[in-house]
Design an enzyme around this catalytic site. Structure first.
Site, PDB file in Angstrom:
ATOM      1  N   ARG A  63     -12.844  58.115 131.845  1.00  0.00           N
ATOM      2  CA  ARG A  63     -13.279  59.503 131.676  1.00  0.00           C
ATOM      3  C   ARG A  63     -14.409  59.947 132.608  1.00  0.00           C
ATOM      4  NH1 ARG A  63      -8.626  60.777 129.588  1.00  0.00           N
ATOM      5  NH2 ARG A  63      -8.384  60.425 127.344  1.00  0.00           N
ATOM      6  N   ASP A 153      -1.325  59.956 136.440  1.00  0.00           N
ATOM      7  CA  ASP A 153      -1.108  59.731 135.010  1.00  0.00           C
ATOM      8  C   ASP A 153      -1.794  60.791 134.158  1.00  0.00           C
ATOM      9  OD1 ASP A 153      -0.135  58.013 132.773  1.00  0.00           O
ATOM     10  OD2 ASP A 153      -2.274  58.018 132.334  1.00  0.00           O
ATOM     11  N   HIS A 233       3.534  53.147 130.759  1.00  0.00           N
ATOM     12  CA  HIS A 233       3.806  53.280 129.323  1.00  0.00           C
ATOM     13  C   HIS A 233       5.268  53.590 128.973  1.00  0.00           C
ATOM     14  CE1 HIS A 233       3.118  57.374 130.611  1.00  0.00           C
ATOM     15  NE2 HIS A 233       1.806  57.286 130.522  1.00  0.00           N
ATOM     16  N   ASP A 306      -3.394  51.858 128.175  1.00  0.00           N
ATOM     17  CA  ASP A 306      -3.481  53.328 128.202  1.00  0.00           C
ATOM     18  C   ASP A 306      -4.627  53.781 127.302  1.00  0.00           C
ATOM     19  OD1 ASP A 306      -3.030  55.950 128.859  1.00  0.00           O
ATOM     20  OD2 ASP A 306      -1.173  56.152 127.708  1.00  0.00           O
TER      21      ASP A 306
END
Length: 439
Positions: A63, A153, A233, A306
């Protein structure tokens, strides 16, 4: 000289042995390791615990910059170390986006300053994740961050021309495109997996074909240009079939599955708790069995967390307003033990393969995922596989509490983690100062 002696551990869950670490490398392994230890070596009694090469996460969201209310490089990598990780690949959907050398070098620097794990920034495929123009991939590859994994992503590279150009471009420096397989037109407004449960709940469905159609297109593009493709994923039985077909055809494709897609199903949406809202969505029990089988037989190459932290207000709300994403760094190994090791589907050497060796290879790391052997870098995770613990999101080391496993009892706890010979976790908790912990 900095030295640590790990006594009584079981490398890969096999016979007990001592491991001597000297100056960041494994100097001796086996019954005679203790006799070779220098007098100043710090002794760690870990009798009966399983030693694995340090885990490597191919898919982490830290982040920072821009999303510090959810996570920072410091808090996210601290959580990673507690989970047994010694390296993570930090995804590009930050603010500003990791689409140029300056931003990826900033993330690299923040990782080094934190000292918990090696942080390898992932570069964006497109400028600003907008899917219009290629990012500065060459500059990022040549930067101090030495980026080799590129991904938008969170968003799919849906333009086939842009995807082809990206696959062609990364061939020049042995890079890989990691695709978020989600056709945006087929998933507009989607809230969960399209099926019986979505129909009963009245939530707009997210069809499996939205994932499968992109994977089918991209493996053919990768074959056409002779490049490397990594599928993020993967979540459906149909996707497994496509990857299995592509590998049989000789296409250079790898795939990951998340811990939550190994354990949870779309039935969790019946709670209407956004803790179970994730992209791609939780699928059916049949899909869960398909991805477990694919991980067991090698069709799926790696487990990627993830790890997607969010601030409380983004999850403590009604389903429709909730953000997509779940945390996973501190619980990934436990979920793999529960779903794959305890049922006998994976050995501990297999665990090392899917959680360390192969993700390091995909990311072209040379000092991670090298296994437990004399001369290898001393990146080591030591786990107690027998202990069981109830997951408490508020008690985790990540900044966010959006774990889908809250209240579940899971097996396994990482008791120690060593990064290049330095302890970052001891007795199951982070050390006070990982940068100075080698002394």
């Amino acid at each position: 000289m900095t030295a640590h002696l790990l006594t009584g551990v079981r490398p890969y869950g096999e016979d007990a042995a001592d491991i001597l670490i000297v100056d960041g490398s494994i100097a001796a392994l086996g019954a005679g390791a203790a006799s070779q230890a220098p007098r100043e070596a710090v002794r760690h009694d870990l009798d009966g615990l399983v030693a694995l090469p340090g885990l490597v996460d191919i898919h982490t969201h830290l982040r920072q910059p821009g999303g510090e209310s959810a996570e920072t490089v410091f808090t996210g990598t601290r959580a990673a170390a507690v989970g047994g990780y010694t390296a993570v690949f930090a995804m590009a959907n930050t603010t500003p986006v990791q689409d140029n050398a300056g931003v990826v070098e900033q993330v690299l620097r923040l990782g080094k300053e934190a000292g918990w794990v090696d942080v390898h920034p992932v570069g964006a495929v497109s400028e600003g994740l907008a899917g219009k123009h290629l990012s500065e991939m060459g500059a990022m590859a040549a930067s101090a961050a030495r980026v080799r994994v590129f991904s938008d992503d969170g968003k799919c590279v849906s333009d086939p021309v842009l995807m082809r150009r990206a696959l062609e471009y990364v061939k020049g420096f042995d890079g890989v495109i990691a695709q978020h397989a989600q056709d945006p037109r087929l998933t507009e407004g989607s809230q969960m997996h399209e099926g019986v449960v979505s129909a009963e709940l009245g939530l707009r469905g997210w069809p499996a074909v939205a994932e499968e159609s992109i994977i089918a297109r991209d493996v053919l593009l990768a074959e056409h240009v002779g490049s490397r493709l990594h599928v993020c994923h993967l979540s459906t039985a149909g996707s497994v079939d496509i990857i299995r077909w592509a590998k049989a055809r000789g296409i250079d494709v790898t795939a990951e599955v998340t811990p939550h897609h190994l354990l949870l199903t779309d039935e969790m949406a019946r709670t209407y708790s956004p803790l179970y809202k994730v992209n791609p969505p939780l699928r059916t029990a049949e899909d869960v069995e398909a991805v477990r089988q694919a991980l067991e037989d090698g069709t799926i190459d790696v487990v990627g967390t993830d790890h997607a932290p969010h601030p409380l207000e983004s999850k403590d709300c009604e389903w429709a307003a909730g953000a997509f994403g779940m945390t996973g760094l501190e619980t990934a190994l436990s979920v793999v033990i529960e779903t794959m090791v305890r049922p006998g589907r994976l050995t501990w050497r297999d665990v090392a393969r899917v959680l360390s060796t192969t993700p390091a290879r995909i990311g072209r790391l040379t000092d991670q995922g090298q296994g437990l052997g004399v001369g290898a870098p001393a990146n080591i995770a030591v786990v107690d596989p027998e202990v069981r613990r109830t997951v408490d999101g508020r008690a985790q080391w990540t900044r966010s509490a959006n774990t889908p496993y809250a209240g579940l009892e899971l097996p396994g706890r990482v008791m120690a983690t060593f990064l290049h010979g330095r302890p970052t976790v001891l007795d199951g908790a982070p050390v006070d100062n990982p940068v100075d912990s080698g002394a």
